[in-house]
Structure formats: C-alpha cells, structure tokens
Design an enzyme around this catalytic site. Structure first.
Site, short mmCIF file in Angstrom:
data_model
loop_
_atom_site.label_atom_id
_atom_site.label_comp_id
_atom_site.label_asym_id
_atom_site.label_seq_id
_atom_site.Cartn_x
_atom_site.Cartn_y
_atom_site.Cartn_z
N ASP A 17 -3.28 -1.34 10.04
CA ASP A 17 -3.43 -1.31 8.58
C ASP A 17 -4.18 -2.52 8.04
OD1 ASP A 17 -1.98 1.02 8.54
OD2 ASP A 17 -0.12 0.11 7.82
N GLY A 20 3.47 -4.34 4.01
CA GLY A 20 3.59 -5.73 3.56
C GLY A 20 3.13 -6.74 4.61
N GLY A 21 3.58 -6.58 5.84
CA GLY A 21 3.21 -7.52 6.91
C GLY A 21 1.72 -7.52 7.17
N SER A 22 1.11 -6.33 7.15
CA SER A 22 -0.34 -6.22 7.38
C SER A 22 -1.11 -6.86 6.23
CB SER A 22 -0.75 -4.75 7.49
OG SER A 22 -0.04 -4.11 8.52
N LYS A 31 0.85 -1.21 0.00
CA LYS A 31 0.00 0.00 0.00
C LYS A 31 0.87 1.24 0.00
CE LYS A 31 0.66 1.38 4.54
NZ LYS A 31 1.40 2.58 4.97
N PRO A 56 9.43 -4.91 0.36
CA PRO A 56 10.43 -4.71 1.41
C PRO A 56 9.76 -4.68 2.79
CG PRO A 56 10.73 -3.10 -0.34
CD PRO A 56 9.47 -3.84 -0.66
N VAL A 57 10.49 -5.20 3.78
CA VAL A 57 9.95 -5.35 5.13
C VAL A 57 10.16 -4.05 5.92
CG1 VAL A 57 10.24 -6.69 7.27
CG2 VAL A 57 10.38 -7.83 5.04
N ALA A 58 9.20 -3.70 6.77
CA ALA A 58 9.29 -2.51 7.64
C ALA A 58 9.62 -1.27 6.81
CB ALA A 58 10.32 -2.72 8.74
N ALA A 59 8.90 -1.08 5.73
CA ALA A 59 9.24 -0.04 4.76
C ALA A 59 8.18 1.06 4.68
CB ALA A 59 9.43 -0.67 3.39
#
Ligand code: C5P
Length: 349
Positions: free
Chosen positions: A155, A120-122, A18, A113-116
């Site tokens: 999110d 992505g994780g959500s 997002k 990418p992670v923690a960007a």
C-alpha cells in the site's frame, strides 16, 4: 534551515488513512502476492509524524495515541524500516555527504487504528520516506522513490503518490483519479479485533483462486467515473455497488466470522450499505456530508452503550466520522477544507 547533519528544525508530515472503495483480486502472482484492481481514496483522518536529525547512533521512534502493538524495533516497525530503506537509497547523496545520512529521532502521533484495513502503517512509512529526504536535504527520482515505497509494503506506493487513485498490480501501479468533486461524509467503524491480511489472502486463495469478475467490472466502472468527474450525490448513489465490490469479503467472513452479523446489524441500524476496507476489520458507510456521518457515529455509539449493538472483540469499536480528502479538498475550494489533506504534507515549524 540546514546544518552539516541535515535540517535542524523538525519536519512534520500528516499521514492520511485510506479506504478501498472497491477491491478486485485478479489472481495470484508467481511471487505469492495477488494482482489487484482497487480504487483507493485518502481520508482526512490521519497520523502525524515529526522527524528531526539526531546525534544518536540509530533511528528512534516515540509513539503516542493508539499503541502500535509489540516492541518498536527496526525489523518490524514500518517507520523505522522506511528510514533505513530511504537512507540506503540516498547513500552519500545528502547535504552532509558523502558519508551515510545521520540518525533520525521520530515522533508519531497515531490517530488511525492499527491493523484495521485503513493503511495507517503504510501511510506512516510513506510520510517517513518523504520527511527523511527533507531532513537530510536529499532527493530521490520518482523511480527510486517508488521502488523504496514498494519494498516497504503493497500500500505504500499509493500513499507516496498522494490523492485518490486506481491501484493495480501488487500495489505498485498507481494512477491518480482526480474527478471526485466535493467532500462526502465517511463513517468508520473498527471493531477491536485483529484480522491478519496474509490469513485473509490465504483464505481467498483457498476458496476461490480468483474473483468472479463482477467486482473487477464495478471497480473499472468506478475508476473511470472518478477519472472523469463524479459529485458526492453520484458517489452516494453508488454506495450499494461499492459496498459489494470487495473480493475479500467471503475470505474475511471465514477468518473473522463475527464480522458478518456485526455488518448486518450495522446495516439494519443505519439503513445504508456497509463496505469493508481492504481485508478489514474496518467497516465504512458513505454519506452526503460529514455532519450526516457524525450523526450516524452518535447513533452507533449510543447503540453500543445501551447494549443494542454488540461489537466483535473486547470493548467498544472505534467509531469516527471523517471525509474523503478529494482533489477538490486539496485545492481548498470547500469551505474550511484542509488544502493539502490526503498528501504527505509539509509543515515547517
Ligand atoms: O505488502 P504487505 O506487507 O502489505 O502485504 C501483506 C500481505 O498481504 C502479504 O504478505 C500477502 O499475503 C498479502 N497481499 C497479497 N497481495 C497484495 C497485497 C498483499 O497477497 N497485492
């Protein structure tokens, strides 16, 4: 096809990234979170999650692509947390009930990418929620889905809903915005630095307490335009306003000062307004088309390679050209478009 322990063939979901085109922070809530007013759009850039019922005692997760960082365990990992929370919500109400739904073996291909600041994780969590229901042959009503999603992270309700949306409250109030016509190019530049979202919100609270109201106005204006109908040219014309419409910018500058000169250097190089997604560190640029964004990506990669652009952090930034997965795209009216991009997508295998 279903068996006594749920679906026997893998269920696959795409989990889009997002972007926050606007992010107004309205104020701090009694629960410590902040009330937001933010226009979220899903991107074509996505992770891919595959789920299958397993005979194991516990859910498992295997990750390829970008490393997720740290050990993969049920307490921290959002996919495993989503599977557990969905199982609790379903209870005995699945195809092989009344006992608890069986373990799931999950495989996640991480391309976001992670923690960007790209969610992505959500998004993976929302995909896990939706996919697990199919594996188990279970249903949850809209309210139960929303409460599982909201319990996983601010999110997650946006991703569970799918599509461009106005996101309010802590993130649980999601109003679809179906008026974006066409597919603008989006350039993403993510320096390899970790920016902690709680640290950014803490810095925001320390310096300002609330936004000054101008970002809120820009956000409300964009939301109403995207609700009514906005073409790509009009969206690109609003790039300057959108790039400034993030109340977290001053707080991010405090937490990660190196991002300020990098953003300025990008702006000089590309001659475009540069936005920040969420609490960063991803910077974004909007273009009339994907090929314009792809050309800009090459410009950045060349500048990093010849040393004329220096990224914060250790190593080269992640640079990608993508597009907004708009409702038009979802209906498949653009040539070559993925008809379901931007929503948790069912792919039967
Ligand atoms: O809900 P999530 O785990 O994504 O939030 C991460 C952190 O971001 C929270 O711990 C909180 O510090 C901050 N946050 C906030 N208000 C929001 C969303 C996130 O203060 N609406």
């Amino acid at each position: 096809m279903s068996g006594p322990s749920g679906r026997l063939t893998p269920v696959v979901r795409v989990a889009p990234a997002k972007l926050n085109l606007t992010l107004a922070v309205i104020g701090r809530r009694p629960d410590g979170f902040h009330d937001l007013h933010s226009v979220f759009v899903p991107l074509a850039l996505c992770d891919r999650l595959s789920l299958v019922a397993s005979a194991g005692a516990a859910d498992t997760l295997h990750v390829t692509g970008f490393p997720v960082g740290g050990p993969i365990d049920g307490a921290d990992n959002l996919v495993l947390r989503a599977l557990g929370a969905t199982r609790r919500a379903v209870g005995g109400g699945w195809v092989g009930g009344p006992g608890p739904a069986p373990a799931i073996a999950a495989r996640l291909d991480k391309r976001i990418p992670v923690a960007a600041g790209l969610g992505g994780g959500s998004s993976d969590a929302a995909a896990a929620l939706d996919g697990a229901l199919e594996v188990w042959g279970a249903e949850l009503d809209g309210q139960s889905r929303l409460s599982v999603a909201a319990g996983l992270g601010s999110d997650v309700p946006f991703f569970a809903a799918g599509g461009p949306a106005l996101v309010e409250g802590r993130g649980e109030r999601v109003t679809p915005l179906l008026g974006l016509r066409g597919a603008p190019g989006i350039l993403l530049v993510t320096p390899p630095v970790a920016v902690s979202t709680p640290d950014v919100f803490a810095a925001f609270a320390a310096i300002r307490g609330t936004g000054d109201g101008s970002v809120r106005l820009s956000s409300a204006h964009l939301a109403s335009e995207l609700g009514g109908g906005l073409g790509v040219t009009d969206l690109v014309a609003r790039a300057g306003v959108m790039a400034a419409a993030n109340d977290l910018l001053p707080a991010v500058a405090l937490v990660m000062p190196e991002l300020v000169p990098f953003r300025r250097a990008l702006s000089r190089l590309l001659q475009r307004p540069i936005g920040l997604s969420g609490s960063g560190p991803t910077l974004w640029v909007v273009y009339p088309s994907s090929s314009d964004a792809a050309q800009a990506a090459e410009t950045i990669k060349a500048a990093v390679a010849d040393g004329s652009l220096t990224s914060p952090g250790d190593g080269a930034p992640f640079v990608a050209a993508t597009t907004i997965a708009s409702p038009t795209l979802m209906r498949g009216s653009s040539p070559g478009a993925d008809p379901a991009a931007g929503q948790p997508r069912r792919i039967d295998q």
